[in-house]
Design an enzyme around this catalytic site. Sequence first.
Site, PDB file in Angstrom:
ATOM      1  N   ARG A   1     -21.286  71.336  22.654  1.00 29.13           N
ATOM      2  CA  ARG A   1     -20.218  70.948  23.580  1.00 29.13           C
ATOM      3  C   ARG A   1     -19.935  72.029  24.618  1.00 29.13           C
ATOM      4  NH1 ARG A   1     -15.415  70.875  21.829  1.00 29.13           N
ATOM      5  NH2 ARG A   1     -15.933  70.433  19.657  1.00 29.13           N
TER       6      ARG A   1
ATOM      7  N   TYR B   1     -15.331  52.972  44.524  1.00 22.60           N
ATOM      8  CA  TYR B   1     -15.880  52.240  43.387  1.00 22.60           C
ATOM      9  C   TYR B   1     -14.709  51.657  42.579  1.00 22.60           C
ATOM     10  CZ  TYR B   1     -17.895  51.539  38.789  1.00 22.60           C
ATOM     11  OH  TYR B   1     -18.259  51.003  37.592  1.00 22.60           O
TER      12      TYR B   1
ATOM     13  N   ASP C   1     -17.647  61.469  46.953  1.00 23.35           N
ATOM     14  CA  ASP C   1     -18.556  60.777  46.039  1.00 23.35           C
ATOM     15  C   ASP C   1     -19.822  60.463  46.840  1.00 23.35           C
ATOM     16  OD1 ASP C   1     -19.950  58.804  44.574  1.00 23.35           O
ATOM     17  OD2 ASP C   1     -18.112  58.169  43.552  1.00 23.35           O
TER      18      ASP C   1
ATOM     19  N   LYS D   1     -27.014  56.096  38.773  1.00 23.93           N
ATOM     20  CA  LYS D   1     -27.573  55.322  39.880  1.00 23.93           C
ATOM     21  C   LYS D   1     -28.865  55.991  40.386  1.00 23.93           C
ATOM     22  CE  LYS D   1     -23.679  53.179  39.078  1.00 23.93           C
ATOM     23  NZ  LYS D   1     -22.452  53.391  39.830  1.00 23.93           N
TER      24      LYS D   1
HETATM   25  C1  LIG Z   1     -21.018  53.597  39.457  1.00 21.06           C
HETATM   26  C2  LIG Z   1     -20.168  54.458  40.298  1.00 21.06           C
HETATM   27  C3  LIG Z   1     -19.237  55.350  39.726  1.00 21.06           C
HETATM   28  C4  LIG Z   1     -18.993  55.411  38.228  1.00 21.06           C
HETATM   29  O1  LIG Z   1     -20.103  55.920  37.563  1.00 21.06           O
HETATM   30  P1  LIG Z   1     -20.492  55.564  36.039  1.00 21.06           P
HETATM   31  O2  LIG Z   1     -21.724  56.366  35.833  1.00 21.06           O
HETATM   32  O3  LIG Z   1     -20.689  54.085  35.971  1.00 21.06           O
HETATM   33  O4  LIG Z   1     -19.350  56.009  35.182  1.00 21.06           O
HETATM   34  C5  LIG Z   1     -18.541  56.185  40.568  1.00 21.06           C
HETATM   35  N1  LIG Z   1     -18.715  56.137  41.908  1.00 21.06           N
HETATM   36  C6  LIG Z   1     -19.578  55.289  42.491  1.00 21.06           C
HETATM   37  C7  LIG Z   1     -19.722  55.278  43.978  1.00 21.06           C
HETATM   38  C8  LIG Z   1     -20.329  54.421  41.711  1.00 21.06           C
HETATM   39  O5  LIG Z   1     -21.176  53.555  42.307  1.00 21.06           O
END
Ligand SMILES: *Cc1c(COP(=O)(O)O)cnc(C)c1O
Length: 392
Positions: free
Chosen positions: A75, A129, A194, A219
């Site tokens: 951790r 998101y 982001d 992603k």
């Molecule tokens: C999918 C997504 C998230 C969240 O990510 P997870 O890996 O699903 O927790 C945050 N920001 C954006 C722009 C996303 O497309």
Amino acid sequence: MDSARTPTASRTPLRALATEAVHAGRDDLARQGLHAPPIDLSTTYPSYDSRDEAARIDAFATTGAEPDGPPVYGRLGNPTVARFETALARLEGTEAAVAFASGMAALTAVLLVRASLGLRHVVAVRPLYGCSDHLLDTGLLGTEVTWTDPAGVADALRPDTGLVLVESPANPTLAEIDLRALAHSCGSVPLLADNTFATPVLQRPAELGARLVLHSATKYLGGHGDVMAGVVACDEEFAGRLRQIRFATGGVLHPLAGYLLLRGLATLPVRVRAASENAAALVRRLAADPRVTRVHYPRIGGAMIGFEVAGDPHEVIAGVRLITPAVSLGSVDTLIQHPASISHRIVDADDRRNAGVGDRLLRLSVGLEDAEDLWSDLDAALDCSVRGAELY
Ligand SMILES: *Cc1c(COP(=O)(O)O)cnc(C)c1O
């Protein structure tokens, strides 16, 4: 000592992105007589010197710096995950990066770092998101949000503002923000961008003034639809706070996921460029199509497209055969989803529409298939949308 654990990004002159993508986080391998990175699955690490371990734990508790020498406990940090962190920091041009079990765990950690300093107010720009919007809007973590547009950010700041949060291009409308101008309006408040949609291949927010760059690594960074992860690229000081929160709250990334992400980064520039070319070809077809009323595609390009249909969007989802009807994005194969039903369902319907997420908007994550094959599938699905609408 495993050199992949040393955050050297700030001291090493940056090599070209394509070179960093295949070499960063692997610099020590040849010296160790290895080619593929090793996977370290240990949860704990033996040490016969508990005085030394005590000192290293004290150091971690003070600064959050990765313990020198052998790891202590899973951790606190893992060498395989650290390779991915080093590589992502190089690609984003930051001193460090800290990986988490998901994008939402990464965002949670950032909010907790600031809230733990009494800075519970967040200024954010819609759309975000869906779940990021939800986390802020519900105040689930004890934070309070002011929603505004980029021009209103400076006026929305308060003495207890701990963070300004934006997405550019935004999920799912692909709306873009001038990050450099926005960073200026934030003054001393950290700006979190982001960068999930753009990836460091198309945009490096830290160079534009963002202190924190967040990815849902689920992603494009993973890129194959088989890893769930999140990561924050930032300066070493903030990274230390994030590691302390990760240690205390436990949202760690599994080493196998760290391995897959490092492997994914190697092809990131090639995947993003090829998928973007496909997307540009589809944008030209969609923009000229009478069954489509509006196409959203950002100036910086990329592989994400938003488009609004004249007919029934649900029939497009039901009508695809090659394209996969599924939420998520950034995989080698093409995915389509209806944000108002899925990715942004959790956002209040009025807030969603006011943020530009209309009921006829579809979000397409373009993959690496042949562009003509993708168009034939979309073409047939769009025909279904028109037939669906006639039945109304
Ligand atoms: C999918 C997504 C998230 C969240 O990510 P997870 O890996 O699903 O927790 C945050 N920001 C954006 C722009 C996303 O497309």
